[in-house]
Design a protein around this motif. Sequence first.
Motif, PDB file in Angstrom:
ATOM      1  N   ASN A 244       0.841  -1.198   0.000  1.00 30.51           N
ATOM      2  CA  ASN A 244       0.000   0.000   0.000  1.00 30.51           C
ATOM      3  C   ASN A 244       0.872   1.242   0.000  1.00 30.51           C
ATOM      4  O   ASN A 244       1.563   1.530   0.973  1.00 30.51           O
ATOM      5  N   TRP A 245       0.876   1.989  -1.096  1.00 28.13           N
ATOM      6  CA  TRP A 245       1.736   3.174  -1.192  1.00 28.13           C
ATOM      7  C   TRP A 245       1.299   4.282  -0.250  1.00 28.13           C
ATOM      8  O   TRP A 245       2.027   5.252  -0.047  1.00 28.13           O
ATOM      9  N   HIS A 246       0.101   4.182   0.365  1.00 29.33           N
ATOM     10  CA  HIS A 246      -0.364   5.196   1.314  1.00 29.33           C
ATOM     11  C   HIS A 246       0.089   4.917   2.742  1.00 29.33           C
ATOM     12  O   HIS A 246      -0.094   5.762   3.620  1.00 29.33           O
TER      13      HIS A 246
ATOM     14  N   THR B  60      -7.993  -0.878  -1.371  1.00 32.30           N
ATOM     15  CA  THR B  60      -8.104   0.332  -2.193  1.00 32.30           C
ATOM     16  C   THR B  60      -8.550   0.042  -3.620  1.00 32.30           C
ATOM     17  O   THR B  60      -9.031   0.952  -4.305  1.00 32.30           O
TER      18      THR B  60
END
Length: 316
Positions: free
Chosen positions: A103-105, A150
Motif C-alpha cells: 500500500n503506497w499510502h 483500495t
Amino acid sequence: MLDLAVEAHDLARARTGKEIPGVRVEKEEHPYALVTTVQVETEEAERLMQKPKGTYITIESSALLENNRQIHQELIKLLGEKLSLLLKDLPETASALIVGLGNWHATPDALGPRTVDYTLVTRHLFHYAPQELRGGLREVSALAPGVLGTTGIETAEIIRGVVEKIKPDVVITIDALAARSVARIATSIQLADTGISPGSGIGNDRAGINRETMGVPVIAVGVPTVVHAAFIAQDAMERLWQELNQHPRLREVYKYLHPELVQRVIDQLLAPFGGRLMVTPKEIDTLVQNTARILAGGLAVALHPGMNPEEAYLYL
C-alpha cells in the motif's frame, strides 16, 4: 507464520531441540554482509518450518541503515549475484515482470511501490526502439497493483491478468515483511524462489502469488519493516528473566513468572488491537526509500547482463 526463513528455522530448532531434517543451511561472510541460504527440501521440513519447499537467501547487513554510497554499491552487487542464482535457469533473452506489492499510502507497506518507482523498465524499448538501444538489456516491465482495500480486486487476480496478457518468463515480487526481531528491520533482505502470500506476516493472508497460480516462476524479494509488538514484549520479558535469575535475592520472583502468566498479560495488553499491533521505527520513510533504491539496483544488475553496480546506482 514467520516471514523470514532464518527466523522460522531458528524457532523450529528451539521448538524441537534438534536440527531440522530436510533443511540445509549455509552461511557466507562478506565484507559488509552475512548471507544465509536455507533450503527446505522435504515435506517434513516444510511442515516443521511452516515454509514451502524451496531456496531462501537472506542478506543481513546493518550497512543498509547507513547512507553510504560506496557500501550500497557493494550491497547492490551482492544482491544482484544472489538474485542471478535464482534466475540461472532462465535464458538471457527472458522477460521479467516486477511487481511492487503493498500500500503506497502506508509507509511501512510501501516498499514494493517505491521499488517500482526506481526500477529500470525496458519493455517499451524492445517494442519501439532500435536494436542498438537494447544491448545488454532484458525486457523488463513493472507493476504496483495496490491492495484489496483500495482496489477491490485481489492482488493475485491483477497480476495473473497482466501475466496472461504480456507473458513474462518470470515474475519478481517486492514486498515488506514482518520480522521476529527489531534488529532485522531494514537490515535483512530475503530472496525466495517459492513465491509469496501477501499479508501473511501480519495475519492477513491473501491469495498466493507463485508458480502454481501464475503459471511462471515467481521470485519473492522482501525486507522487514515491522515487528509484532507481542514479540518485543516477549523478548523484554526473557531478558528480565535472565537478569532476575542472576541475582540470588530475586530468584524467588523469577520462579513465579511462568511463561503462561506472561503470555496472558501480553495478550490482555494487545487485546484492543486484536493481538496484531505492529511496530515500526519513526524513520521508516527514509529506510524504505534507501532500501527501495538498493533493491532496484540489485534487480537491474541481475536482470540486465550489460549493467554493472556503478551504472545501476547512477540510474537510481
